[in-house]
Motif scaffolding. Structure first.
Motif, PDB file in Angstrom:
ATOM      1  N   THR A  10     -14.537  11.147 -38.940  1.00 16.79           N
ATOM      2  CA  THR A  10     -13.387  10.230 -38.888  1.00 16.79           C
ATOM      3  C   THR A  10     -13.769   8.794 -39.244  1.00 16.79           C
ATOM      4  OG1 THR A  10     -13.791  10.063 -36.523  1.00 16.79           O
ATOM      5  CG2 THR A  10     -12.007  11.528 -37.197  1.00 16.79           C
ATOM      6  N   SER A  11     -15.057   8.481 -39.224  1.00 14.00           N
ATOM      7  CA  SER A  11     -15.480   7.120 -39.600  1.00 14.00           C
ATOM      8  C   SER A  11     -16.942   7.151 -40.026  1.00 14.00           C
ATOM      9  CB  SER A  11     -15.279   6.145 -38.431  1.00 14.00           C
ATOM     10  OG  SER A  11     -16.047   6.537 -37.320  1.00 14.00           O
ATOM     11  N   ILE A  13     -20.660   7.233 -41.341  1.00 14.02           N
ATOM     12  CA  ILE A  13     -21.489   8.080 -42.215  1.00 14.02           C
ATOM     13  C   ILE A  13     -20.798   9.416 -42.508  1.00 14.02           C
ATOM     14  CG2 ILE A  13     -23.709   9.307 -42.341  1.00 14.02           C
ATOM     15  CD1 ILE A  13     -24.883   7.062 -40.488  1.00 14.02           C
ATOM     16  N   ARG A  33     -12.213  13.346 -32.953  1.00 14.54           N
ATOM     17  CA  ARG A  33     -11.126  13.233 -31.970  1.00 14.54           C
ATOM     18  C   ARG A  33      -9.907  12.507 -32.513  1.00 14.54           C
ATOM     19  NH1 ARG A  33     -14.748  10.268 -27.692  1.00 14.54           N
ATOM     20  NH2 ARG A  33     -15.226   9.297 -29.674  1.00 14.54           N
ATOM     21  N   ARG A  34     -10.085  11.606 -33.493  1.00 13.79           N
ATOM     22  CA  ARG A  34      -8.969  10.746 -33.925  1.00 13.79           C
ATOM     23  C   ARG A  34      -8.150  11.409 -35.032  1.00 13.79           C
ATOM     24  NH1 ARG A  34     -12.570   5.453 -34.713  1.00 13.79           N
ATOM     25  NH2 ARG A  34     -14.074   7.086 -35.197  1.00 13.79           N
ATOM     26  N   ASP A  56     -13.286  17.597 -29.723  1.00 11.52           N
ATOM     27  CA  ASP A  56     -14.092  16.695 -28.891  1.00 11.52           C
ATOM     28  C   ASP A  56     -15.330  17.468 -28.458  1.00 11.52           C
ATOM     29  OD1 ASP A  56     -15.298  15.215 -26.891  1.00 11.52           O
ATOM     30  OD2 ASP A  56     -13.414  14.626 -25.934  1.00 11.52           O
ATOM     31  N   ILE A  57     -16.489  17.085 -28.978  1.00  7.92           N
ATOM     32  CA  ILE A  57     -17.701  17.886 -28.747  1.00  7.92           C
ATOM     33  C   ILE A  57     -18.155  17.891 -27.290  1.00  7.92           C
ATOM     34  CG2 ILE A  57     -18.549  17.630 -31.110  1.00  7.92           C
ATOM     35  CD1 ILE A  57     -20.579  15.551 -30.075  1.00  7.92           C
ATOM     36  N   VAL A  82     -22.655  15.118 -37.393  1.00  3.75           N
ATOM     37  CA  VAL A  82     -22.821  13.661 -37.499  1.00  3.75           C
ATOM     38  C   VAL A  82     -22.367  12.960 -36.222  1.00  3.75           C
ATOM     39  CG1 VAL A  82     -22.370  11.648 -38.969  1.00  3.75           C
ATOM     40  CG2 VAL A  82     -22.291  13.925 -39.961  1.00  3.75           C
ATOM     41  N   SER A  83     -21.471  13.578 -35.474  1.00  2.00           N
ATOM     42  CA  SER A  83     -20.889  12.955 -34.269  1.00  2.00           C
ATOM     43  C   SER A  83     -21.960  12.354 -33.377  1.00  2.00           C
ATOM     44  CB  SER A  83     -20.141  13.997 -33.435  1.00  2.00           C
ATOM     45  OG  SER A  83     -18.949  14.372 -34.049  1.00  2.00           O
ATOM     46  N   THR A 137     -29.716  12.298 -36.739  1.00  3.43           N
ATOM     47  CA  THR A 137     -30.401  11.812 -35.535  1.00  3.43           C
ATOM     48  C   THR A 137     -30.569  10.306 -35.705  1.00  3.43           C
ATOM     49  OG1 THR A 137     -32.641  12.230 -36.378  1.00  3.43           O
ATOM     50  CG2 THR A 137     -31.514  14.068 -35.282  1.00  3.43           C
ATOM     51  N   TYR A 151     -29.842   6.318 -25.606  1.00  2.00           N
ATOM     52  CA  TYR A 151     -29.625   6.597 -27.030  1.00  2.00           C
ATOM     53  C   TYR A 151     -30.920   7.058 -27.687  1.00  2.00           C
ATOM     54  CZ  TYR A 151     -28.247   6.081 -31.895  1.00  2.00           C
ATOM     55  OH  TYR A 151     -27.995   6.322 -33.223  1.00  2.00           O
ATOM     56  N   LYS A 155     -31.688  10.878 -29.241  1.00  2.00           N
ATOM     57  CA  LYS A 155     -32.004  11.120 -30.647  1.00  2.00           C
ATOM     58  C   LYS A 155     -33.311  11.910 -30.777  1.00  2.00           C
ATOM     59  CE  LYS A 155     -28.303   9.703 -32.319  1.00  2.00           C
ATOM     60  NZ  LYS A 155     -27.462  10.549 -33.159  1.00  2.00           N
ATOM     61  N   GLY A 184     -31.990   4.414 -40.584  1.00  2.00           N
ATOM     62  CA  GLY A 184     -32.204   3.121 -39.930  1.00  2.00           C
ATOM     63  C   GLY A 184     -30.836   2.545 -39.602  1.00  2.00           C
ATOM     64  N   VAL A 186     -27.217   1.274 -40.175  1.00  3.86           N
ATOM     65  CA  VAL A 186     -26.167   1.435 -41.187  1.00  3.86           C
ATOM     66  C   VAL A 186     -24.925   0.698 -40.678  1.00  3.86           C
ATOM     67  CG1 VAL A 186     -24.787   3.099 -42.492  1.00  3.86           C
ATOM     68  CG2 VAL A 186     -27.092   3.742 -41.732  1.00  3.86           C
ATOM     69  N   THR A 188     -21.746   0.507 -39.645  1.00  2.28           N
ATOM     70  CA  THR A 188     -20.601   1.339 -39.246  1.00  2.28           C
ATOM     71  C   THR A 188     -20.091   0.858 -37.889  1.00  2.28           C
ATOM     72  OG1 THR A 188     -21.919   2.929 -38.006  1.00  2.28           O
ATOM     73  CG2 THR A 188     -21.633   3.391 -40.358  1.00  2.28           C
TER      74      THR A 188
HETATM   75  N1  LIG Z   1     -24.903   3.333 -37.916  1.00  2.00           N
HETATM   76  C1  LIG Z   1     -26.196   3.352 -37.631  1.00  2.00           C
HETATM   77  O1  LIG Z   1     -26.894   2.324 -37.682  1.00  2.00           O
HETATM   78  C2  LIG Z   1     -26.873   4.644 -37.266  1.00  2.00           C
HETATM   79  C3  LIG Z   1     -28.272   4.686 -37.296  1.00  2.00           C
HETATM   80  C4  LIG Z   1     -28.915   5.866 -36.944  1.00  2.00           C
HETATM   81  C5  LIG Z   1     -28.175   6.973 -36.586  1.00  2.00           C
HETATM   82  N2  LIG Z   1     -26.808   6.916 -36.562  1.00  2.00           N
HETATM   83  C6  LIG Z   1     -26.078   8.105 -36.148  1.00  2.00           C
HETATM   84  O2  LIG Z   1     -25.132   8.438 -37.140  1.00  2.00           O
HETATM   85  C7  LIG Z   1     -24.079   9.212 -36.526  1.00  2.00           C
HETATM   86  C8  LIG Z   1     -22.738   8.700 -37.050  1.00  2.00           C
HETATM   87  O3  LIG Z   1     -22.529   7.394 -36.593  1.00  2.00           O
HETATM   88  P1  LIG Z   1     -21.875   6.277 -37.493  1.00  2.00           P
HETATM   89  O4  LIG Z   1     -22.902   5.233 -37.703  1.00  2.00           O
HETATM   90  O5  LIG Z   1     -21.222   6.869 -38.676  1.00  2.00           O
HETATM   91  O6  LIG Z   1     -20.822   5.669 -36.433  1.00  2.00           O
HETATM   92  P2  LIG Z   1     -19.250   5.869 -36.258  1.00  2.00           P
HETATM   93  O7  LIG Z   1     -18.534   5.294 -37.411  1.00  2.00           O
HETATM   94  O8  LIG Z   1     -18.977   5.318 -34.906  1.00  2.00           O
HETATM   95  O9  LIG Z   1     -19.037   7.453 -36.278  1.00  2.00           O
HETATM   96  C9  LIG Z   1     -19.211   8.242 -35.141  1.00  2.00           C
HETATM   97  C10 LIG Z   1     -18.516   9.570 -35.367  1.00  2.00           C
HETATM   98  O10 LIG Z   1     -18.802  10.401 -34.235  1.00  2.00           O
HETATM   99  C11 LIG Z   1     -17.588  10.966 -33.806  1.00  2.00           C
HETATM  100  N3  LIG Z   1     -17.624  11.256 -32.375  1.00  2.00           N
HETATM  101  C12 LIG Z   1     -18.003  10.435 -31.371  1.00  2.00           C
HETATM  102  N4  LIG Z   1     -17.798  11.041 -30.182  1.00  2.00           N
HETATM  103  C13 LIG Z   1     -17.272  12.269 -30.463  1.00  2.00           C
HETATM  104  C14 LIG Z   1     -16.819  13.341 -29.673  1.00  2.00           C
HETATM  105  N5  LIG Z   1     -16.859  13.303 -28.325  1.00  2.00           N
HETATM  106  N6  LIG Z   1     -16.346  14.446 -30.290  1.00  2.00           N
HETATM  107  C15 LIG Z   1     -16.301  14.518 -31.640  1.00  2.00           C
HETATM  108  N7  LIG Z   1     -16.711  13.527 -32.438  1.00  2.00           N
HETATM  109  C16 LIG Z   1     -17.180  12.407 -31.863  1.00  2.00           C
HETATM  110  C17 LIG Z   1     -16.533   9.925 -34.130  1.00  2.00           C
HETATM  111  O11 LIG Z   1     -15.265  10.557 -34.237  1.00  2.00           O
HETATM  112  P3  LIG Z   1     -14.056  10.354 -33.159  1.00  2.00           P
HETATM  113  O12 LIG Z   1     -14.275   9.050 -32.456  1.00  2.00           O
HETATM  114  O13 LIG Z   1     -12.826  10.384 -34.006  1.00  2.00           O
HETATM  115  O14 LIG Z   1     -14.168  11.542 -32.264  1.00  2.00           O
HETATM  116  C18 LIG Z   1     -17.017   9.452 -35.489  1.00  2.00           C
HETATM  117  O15 LIG Z   1     -16.526  10.272 -36.505  1.00  2.00           O
HETATM  118  C19 LIG Z   1     -24.279   9.078 -35.014  1.00  2.00           C
HETATM  119  O16 LIG Z   1     -24.847  10.262 -34.526  1.00  2.00           O
HETATM  120  C20 LIG Z   1     -25.257   7.934 -34.886  1.00  2.00           C
HETATM  121  O17 LIG Z   1     -26.041   8.034 -33.722  1.00  2.00           O
HETATM  122  C21 LIG Z   1     -26.133   5.779 -36.903  1.00  2.00           C
END
Ligand SMILES: NC(=O)c1ccc[n+]([C@@H]2O[C@H](COP(=O)([O-])OP(=O)(O)OC[C@H]3O[C@@H](n4cnc5c(N)ncnc54)[C@H](OP(=O)(O)O)[C@@H]3O)[C@@H](O)[C@H]2O)c1
Length: 251
Positions: A10-11, A13, A33-34, A56-57, A82-83, A137, A151, A155, A184, A186, A188
């Motif tokens: 939904t948002s 990555i 979820r959204r 909702d996982i 990815v969640s 991760t 966190y 991971k 690293g 990103v 978001t």
């Molecule tokens: N951005 C970074 O710097 C970074 C770095 C390393 C790793 N990561 C990892 O990359 C992944 C994606 O994060 P992002 O950066 O793309 O952030 P994001 O835009 O906040 O995306 C998070 C995603 O996870 C979903 N999510 C969260 N809780 C959930 C639930 N209970 N059930 C189902 N889906 C759920 C959200 O969907 P809904 O809210 O709609 O459910 C959303 O689609 C995460 O695992 C994060 O730890 C991110």
């Protein structure tokens, strides 16, 4: 025509990967979820390209929702988990710590184990069709970051879990291949706007790195090169010195 399922599209990555795969001609099942975000993603493409599922996982019903999505897409070639959630929590708010563990650890195990069991049951994969399973991760799993203890630990757990499952799958002859995707920073929603992050990269670049690594069937994708260097150095730091590195803050 290839098919992917993305849990957490939904948002950020996950959404960017869904768009890129759909643009490349894949059928993509997306979950999160959204609801409005799922619908607006589907509306960007001709009907049937993106198939949506509210999920909702953290809830036991998530496995039924995943089954419903699998019915809509058929057996996917690629399953991307990815969640995830993350939050700096230097005050050690217990509710925040537990929510992170429930989402990133329990939620991830719920989805990935359910999908591996689906592959075991599904005759299509036993006809020489292997499923690729990739979990996003983080480089944060390399060492425990003081400001994000739950966190970082979640991971590390994710990486260990898929490493173990990859060994088990080989032992049991389950036709799956695993990829551990370790980004690293990103840009978001997860990072929020209130902190400064070093070497932050746009989500488009993150998607490039992930898709390139998946095409090459990499077991681990760490990006970008600056973070590969950083985590290489982290591995060498003795624990006593790591403990003293109190300048590691992102504020
Ligand atoms: N951005 C970074 O710097 C970074 C770095 C390393 C790793 N990561 C990892 O990359 C992944 C994606 O994060 P992002 O950066 O793309 O952030 P994001 O835009 O906040 O995306 C998070 C995603 O996870 C979903 N999510 C969260 N809780 C959930 C639930 N209970 N059930 C189902 N889906 C759920 C959200 O969907 P809904 O809210 O709609 O459910 C959303 O689609 C995460 O695992 C994060 O730890 C991110």
């Amino acid at each position: 025509m290839q098919t992917a399922i993305i849990i957490g599209a939904t948002s950020g990555i996950g959404r960017e990967l869904a768009v890129r795969l759909a643009e490349a001609g894949w059928t993509v099942g997306v979950a999160g979820r959204r609801e409005e975000r799922l619908s607006s993603l589907a509306a960007r493409f001709p009907e049937g390209v993106i198939r949506t599922q509210i999920l909702d996982i953290t809830t036991p019903e998530a496995t039924d929702a995943l089954d419903a999505l699998l019915l809509k897409t058929g057996a996917p070639d690629l399953f991307l988990h990815v969640s995830g959630i993350g939050k700096q929590n230097p005050q050690i708010d217990e509710a925040v710590e537990m929510q992170i563990i429930e989402t990133n650890c329990s939620g991830m195990v719920r989805m990935v184990s359910h999908f591996v069991n689906y592959v075991k049951r599904s005759p299509v994969y036993h006809e020489g069709h292997t499923a690729q399973i990739a979990v996003v991760t983080s480089v944060a799993g390399t060492a425990g970051l003081g400001i994000s203890a739950a966190y970082s630990a979640s991971k590390k757990m994710q990486s260990t879990y898929i490493s173990a499952l990859s060994q088990l799958s080989r032992m049991e002859g389950i036709p799956v291949r695993f990829t551990d995707i370790r980004p690293g920073f990103v840009a978001t929603e997860i990072l929020g706007a209130e902190h400064h992050y070093p070497f932050i990269m746009p989500v488009e670049k993150a998607a490039d790195c992930i898709l390139k690594g998946l095409r090459r069937k990499r077991r681990v994708i760490t990006f970008d090169w600056k973070f590969r260097l950083v985590v290489g150095l982290w591995h060498l730091i003795p624990r006593g010195l790591w403990e003293r590195m109190t300048f590691i803050k992102t504020q």
